[in-house]
Scaffold this active site. Structure first.
Site, PDB file in Angstrom:
ATOM      1  N   GLY A 269       0.771  -1.244   0.000  1.00 11.60           N
ATOM      2  CA  GLY A 269       0.000   0.000   0.000  1.00 11.60           C
ATOM      3  C   GLY A 269       0.793   1.281   0.000  1.00 11.60           C
ATOM      4  N   ASP A 291       4.514  -3.063   3.105  1.00  7.57           N
ATOM      5  CA  ASP A 291       5.218  -2.741   1.868  1.00  7.57           C
ATOM      6  C   ASP A 291       6.700  -2.951   2.119  1.00  7.57           C
ATOM      7  OD1 ASP A 291       6.005  -1.607  -0.670  1.00  7.57           O
ATOM      8  OD2 ASP A 291       4.094  -0.543  -0.692  1.00  7.57           O
ATOM      9  N   HIS A 343      -0.790  -5.571 -10.784  1.00  7.81           N
ATOM     10  CA  HIS A 343      -0.426  -5.185 -12.163  1.00  7.81           C
ATOM     11  C   HIS A 343       1.072  -4.881 -12.289  1.00  7.81           C
ATOM     12  CE1 HIS A 343      -0.917  -0.480 -11.858  1.00  7.81           C
ATOM     13  NE2 HIS A 343      -0.272  -0.977 -10.822  1.00  7.81           N
TER      14      HIS A 343
END
Length: 460
Positions: A269, A291, A343
């Site tokens: 995040g 993260d 992605h």
């Protein structure tokens, strides 16, 4: 096959209806019930609001239909030449950002002569005027009289304190711009072009880097410039999320149906912007931000103490560094939220990350993958689509109205050797990782794909 004439009147009708819908949305605002002029430098209250889904669709229809109408009516060679020349939009924006032109013109409603701007930013005045005039012609800045320039509604987003300035620097500066130039050479390379390896992206070719861009952004081996770019990227993502109405997930998913104290893990995040927004609306829930070490430390040290200190005081947020490829996240969270994370990864890496999550899920845990869902540019039966297609004669994927999705897909290829995906792609990834597809949540430009652990579709 007989030639089919272009349906100009239908495109015009779509434009008129979409523009009317957006205008009505502005006029419904109680404090400023009007569409602001491009000359207006004061923010409008709706600038910071998430578009309702109907307005988002109208915006996409307007942008797509205007572009399709122009492409239809204008001579093809003129249109294609203009597309090639768009590289200079980014180049000129980069000059304005690095020279902080908007800051210089701030509080100058009558504008400044380019000679004065030139002295303050140290750019030769004739060359500077040419750059600014190019931007004015794209509605960024105003030329009030010959060589006298002023800010406008769009240029205000280039203010050095704006997150959009960080976004612009990320796009116009290294590593994005330098890497994009290597796209053709990389795709045509018989080895690199057929590889899905993280370290064989155009970025790696441009920078002669043996590791992923995330390793580069960590600033290892004493690369301070890379670390600064990584920090800038974190700030830029706030602007990116705002432009794409990523915060629509806050109201577009039924968080209020979760039990009090349910744990939301914002995996990958960054600074945790979405976690902050969720906390502000749902303070009874608990949050975890995970993260890479540098980003997590940055969030814990800088972002949350200044932007959401009450969450720290209430012990509602926990920070835990993670290498998503090598480690599973915190176990037994109710929701594992991946916003613009999957992605960034080729299929093999994405499957590994989702498999790591599957290992630590409880039967009632859910995975939410918030990304853009790529639609085809050809119309297919409505029964086979995850998201509604645009009204004919507009391209079914809204064309230029959703062009950011396809530009982002290109950026994923350039920087990460990854991609944006179709719904079928996400379902396949989930199935391979032991996750069962439940539902697609249409959030406008972005969507969320919800998964349950295979074998427990209802959390039983």
């Amino acid at each position: 096959m007989s030639p089919v004439p272009a349906d100009i009147s239908s495109l015009l009708s779509l434009i008129t209806n979409a523009a009317t819908s957006i205008e009505s949305y502005y006029k419904s605002n109680s404090s400023k019930p009007y569409v602001p002029s491009l000359d207006d430098t004061e923010p409008h209250p709706l600038d910071a609001e998430v578009y309702p889904l109907s307005v988002r669709k109208a915006v996409q229809t307007l942008e797509g239909a205007c572009a399709q109408l122009t492409a239809t009516l204008v001579r093809p060679n003129s249109t294609v030449v203009n597309k090639h020349l768009r590289i200079y939009d980014t180049a000129c924006l980069g000059v304005a950002l690095r020279a902080q032109i908007t800051d210089i013109l701030l509080n100058e409603p009558h504008g400044l002569h380019v000679s004065k701007v030139s002295k303050r930013c140290k750019i030769e005045q004739n060359k500077l005027a040419r750059v600014l005039r190019t931007l004015c012609s794209q509605h960024v800045y105003r030329e009030l009289s010959k060589d006298v320039f002023a800010n406008n509604r769009l240029s205000m987003l280039l203010l050095s304190t704006s997150p959009m300035a960080d976004m612009g620097m990320h796009m116009s500066d290294e590593p994005t711009n330098k890497s994009a130039v290597q796209l053709a050479d990389t795709l045509l390379d018989p080895e690199w072009g057929y590889s899905d390896a993280l370290e064989k992206a155009p970025f790696n070719r441009a920078f002669d880097e043996p590791y992923s861009i995330w390793h580069y952004f960590e600033g290892k081996e004493g690369n301070k410039k890379a670390a600064e770019q990584g920090a800038r990227f974190g700030r830029a993502m706030n602007a990116w999320s705002a432009a794409l109405d990523a915060d629509a997930i806050v109201t577009g998913y039924p968080w209020n149906k979760l039990r009090p104290g349910a744990v939301i893990n914002d995996v990958g995040g960054g600074w945790g912007h979405i976690s902050m927004e969720l906390y502000k609306k749902y303070p009874s829930l608990s949050y975890v931000l995970q993260d890479l070490p540098e980003r997590t430390e940055q969030a814990q040290r800088e972002a949350w103490p200044t932007q959401c200190p009450e969450a720290i005081a209430n012990n509602s947020i926990k920070f835990k560094a993670i290498d998503l490829i090598k480690q599973p996240p915190v176990p037994n969270c109710d929701i594992y939220l991946f916003k613009n994370v999957i992605h960034l990864m080729p299929d093999e890496a994405a499957t590994l990350v989702l498999s790591n999550v599957r290992k630590v899920m409880s039967p009632s845990s859910r995975v939410l993958v918030q990304e853009t869902i790529i639609q085809y540019a050809t119309r297919i039966p409505d029964d086979d689509v995850a998201l509604l297609q645009a009204e004919p004669p507009l391209l079914p994927n809204y064309g230029a109205g959703r062009i950011r999705q396809y530009y982002t897909d290109a950026a994923m290829m350039v920087l990460h050797n990854s991609q944006e995906r179709t719904l079928e792609d996400y379902i396949t990834l989930g199935k391979t990782a032991g996750l069962q597809f439940l539902k697609t949540w249409d959030l406008g430009e972005m969507s969320a794909v919800e998964f349950a652990p295979t074998g427990y579709p209802n959390g039983n």
